[in-house]
Design a protein around this motif. Structure first.
Motif, short mmCIF file in Angstrom:
data_model
loop_
_atom_site.label_atom_id
_atom_site.label_comp_id
_atom_site.label_asym_id
_atom_site.label_seq_id
_atom_site.Cartn_x
_atom_site.Cartn_y
_atom_site.Cartn_z
N GLY A 37 -28.12 -37.57 10.69
CA GLY A 37 -28.66 -36.21 10.81
C GLY A 37 -28.54 -35.38 9.54
N GLY A 38 -27.36 -35.35 8.94
CA GLY A 38 -27.17 -34.57 7.72
C GLY A 38 -27.99 -35.09 6.56
N ILE A 39 -28.03 -36.41 6.42
CA ILE A 39 -28.82 -37.02 5.33
C ILE A 39 -30.31 -36.71 5.53
N ILE A 40 -30.77 -36.83 6.76
CA ILE A 40 -32.18 -36.53 7.05
C ILE A 40 -32.48 -35.07 6.78
N ALA A 41 -31.59 -34.17 7.20
CA ALA A 41 -31.82 -32.73 7.00
C ALA A 41 -31.97 -32.41 5.51
N PHE A 42 -31.08 -32.93 4.68
CA PHE A 42 -31.15 -32.61 3.26
C PHE A 42 -32.24 -33.41 2.54
N SER A 43 -32.65 -34.53 3.10
CA SER A 43 -33.83 -35.24 2.59
C SER A 43 -35.07 -34.42 2.85
N LEU A 44 -35.12 -33.76 4.01
CA LEU A 44 -36.25 -32.89 4.32
C LEU A 44 -36.28 -31.66 3.41
N VAL A 45 -35.13 -31.11 3.09
CA VAL A 45 -35.08 -30.00 2.12
C VAL A 45 -35.65 -30.48 0.79
N HIS A 46 -35.24 -31.67 0.37
CA HIS A 46 -35.75 -32.23 -0.89
C HIS A 46 -37.27 -32.42 -0.81
N LEU A 47 -37.76 -32.96 0.29
CA LEU A 47 -39.20 -33.16 0.44
C LEU A 47 -39.94 -31.83 0.38
N PHE A 48 -39.39 -30.80 1.02
CA PHE A 48 -40.01 -29.47 0.93
C PHE A 48 -40.11 -29.03 -0.53
N ILE A 49 -39.04 -29.21 -1.29
CA ILE A 49 -39.03 -28.81 -2.70
C ILE A 49 -40.12 -29.55 -3.48
N VAL A 50 -40.25 -30.85 -3.23
CA VAL A 50 -41.26 -31.66 -3.92
C VAL A 50 -42.66 -31.16 -3.57
N ILE A 51 -42.94 -30.97 -2.29
CA ILE A 51 -44.29 -30.54 -1.87
C ILE A 51 -44.58 -29.13 -2.35
N ALA A 52 -43.61 -28.22 -2.19
CA ALA A 52 -43.84 -26.84 -2.63
C ALA A 52 -44.05 -26.78 -4.14
N SER A 53 -43.29 -27.54 -4.89
CA SER A 53 -43.45 -27.56 -6.35
C SER A 53 -44.81 -28.11 -6.75
N ALA A 54 -45.21 -29.20 -6.13
CA ALA A 54 -46.49 -29.84 -6.47
C ALA A 54 -47.68 -28.96 -6.11
N SER A 55 -47.50 -28.08 -5.14
CA SER A 55 -48.62 -27.24 -4.72
C SER A 55 -48.75 -25.96 -5.56
N GLN A 56 -47.80 -25.70 -6.43
CA GLN A 56 -47.86 -24.52 -7.29
C GLN A 56 -48.49 -24.87 -8.63
N GLU A 57 -49.25 -23.93 -9.18
CA GLU A 57 -49.78 -24.13 -10.52
C GLU A 57 -48.61 -24.13 -11.49
N ASN A 58 -48.56 -25.12 -12.35
CA ASN A 58 -47.44 -25.31 -13.29
C ASN A 58 -46.10 -25.43 -12.57
N GLY A 59 -46.15 -25.96 -11.35
CA GLY A 59 -44.94 -26.07 -10.55
C GLY A 59 -44.09 -27.29 -10.87
N THR A 60 -44.66 -28.22 -11.61
CA THR A 60 -43.92 -29.43 -11.96
C THR A 60 -43.99 -29.64 -13.47
N ALA A 61 -43.10 -30.47 -13.95
CA ALA A 61 -43.12 -30.82 -15.38
C ALA A 61 -44.38 -31.64 -15.66
N PRO A 62 -44.96 -31.51 -16.84
CA PRO A 62 -46.16 -32.28 -17.18
C PRO A 62 -45.90 -33.79 -17.11
N MET A 63 -46.92 -34.51 -16.69
CA MET A 63 -46.79 -35.97 -16.56
C MET A 63 -46.46 -36.62 -17.90
N ALA A 64 -46.94 -36.07 -19.00
CA ALA A 64 -46.65 -36.66 -20.31
C ALA A 64 -45.15 -36.66 -20.57
N GLU A 65 -44.48 -35.58 -20.18
CA GLU A 65 -43.02 -35.55 -20.37
C GLU A 65 -42.34 -36.52 -19.42
N PHE A 66 -42.82 -36.56 -18.19
CA PHE A 66 -42.25 -37.48 -17.21
C PHE A 66 -42.41 -38.92 -17.70
#
Length: 166
Positions: A37-66
């Protein structure tokens, strides 16, 4: 809100760590940490961060840097690329929640191994919370020193488990 998710990812797991470090053998800890349960809950928080970041303009680091982080060429500087990505708050938030969730996963594994095999784990679990992999190494050392040994290959025999599937 990504800033709120950062705080949840940072402070939320600490309650679970307190249970495993200070009260490792109580029924409350076993009930709370015995499942995923705890691992799933914090995995979901992480997934939210990933999706919310990707949906924002300039929300993620550029792919060239990655891509630069994983560039194996001799003249590449992967560390500089990683440092460059740290300029992006959403990337920092994603990486931080990623690390904390994996540390919790490993800390839980150490705690469970200790329960199963009668190994003292609070020091190893605490170190895992603080600096990650050295906590796992401390658990391995504790297992050796106490004569419990390091867990061997955990893959079930085909006769014991289900047959291999692709």
């Amino acid at each position: 809100n990504i800033k709120q998710a950062f705080s949840i990812a940072t402070f939320g797991p600490q309650y679970l760590w307190i249970l495993m470090v200070l009260f490792p053998n109580t029924q409350v800890t076993k009930k709370v940490m015995g499942g995923y349960g705890g691992i799933i809950a914090f995995s979901l928080v992480h997934l939210f961060i990933v999706i919310a970041s990707a949906s924002q303009e300039n929300g993620t680091a550029p792919m060239a840097e990655f891509n630069g982080v994983f560039d194996p060429s001799p003249d590449a500087n992967p560390q500089a690329a990683m440092i460059g990505m740290m300029k992006y708050p959403n990337f920092v938030t994603e990486e931080w929640s990623h690390v904390l969730t994996w540390d919790l996963f490993v800390g839980r594994w150490i705690w469970l191994d200790g329960l199963k095999r009668g190994v003292f784990t609070p020091h190893s679990v605490l170190l895992t919370n603080l600096i990650g992999p050295p906590g796992f190494l401390l658990h391995c050392l504790t297992c050796i020193v106490t004569g419990k040994g390091i867990v061997g290959n955990e893959v079930p025999d085909e006769e014991e488990g289900e047959s291999e599937t692709l």
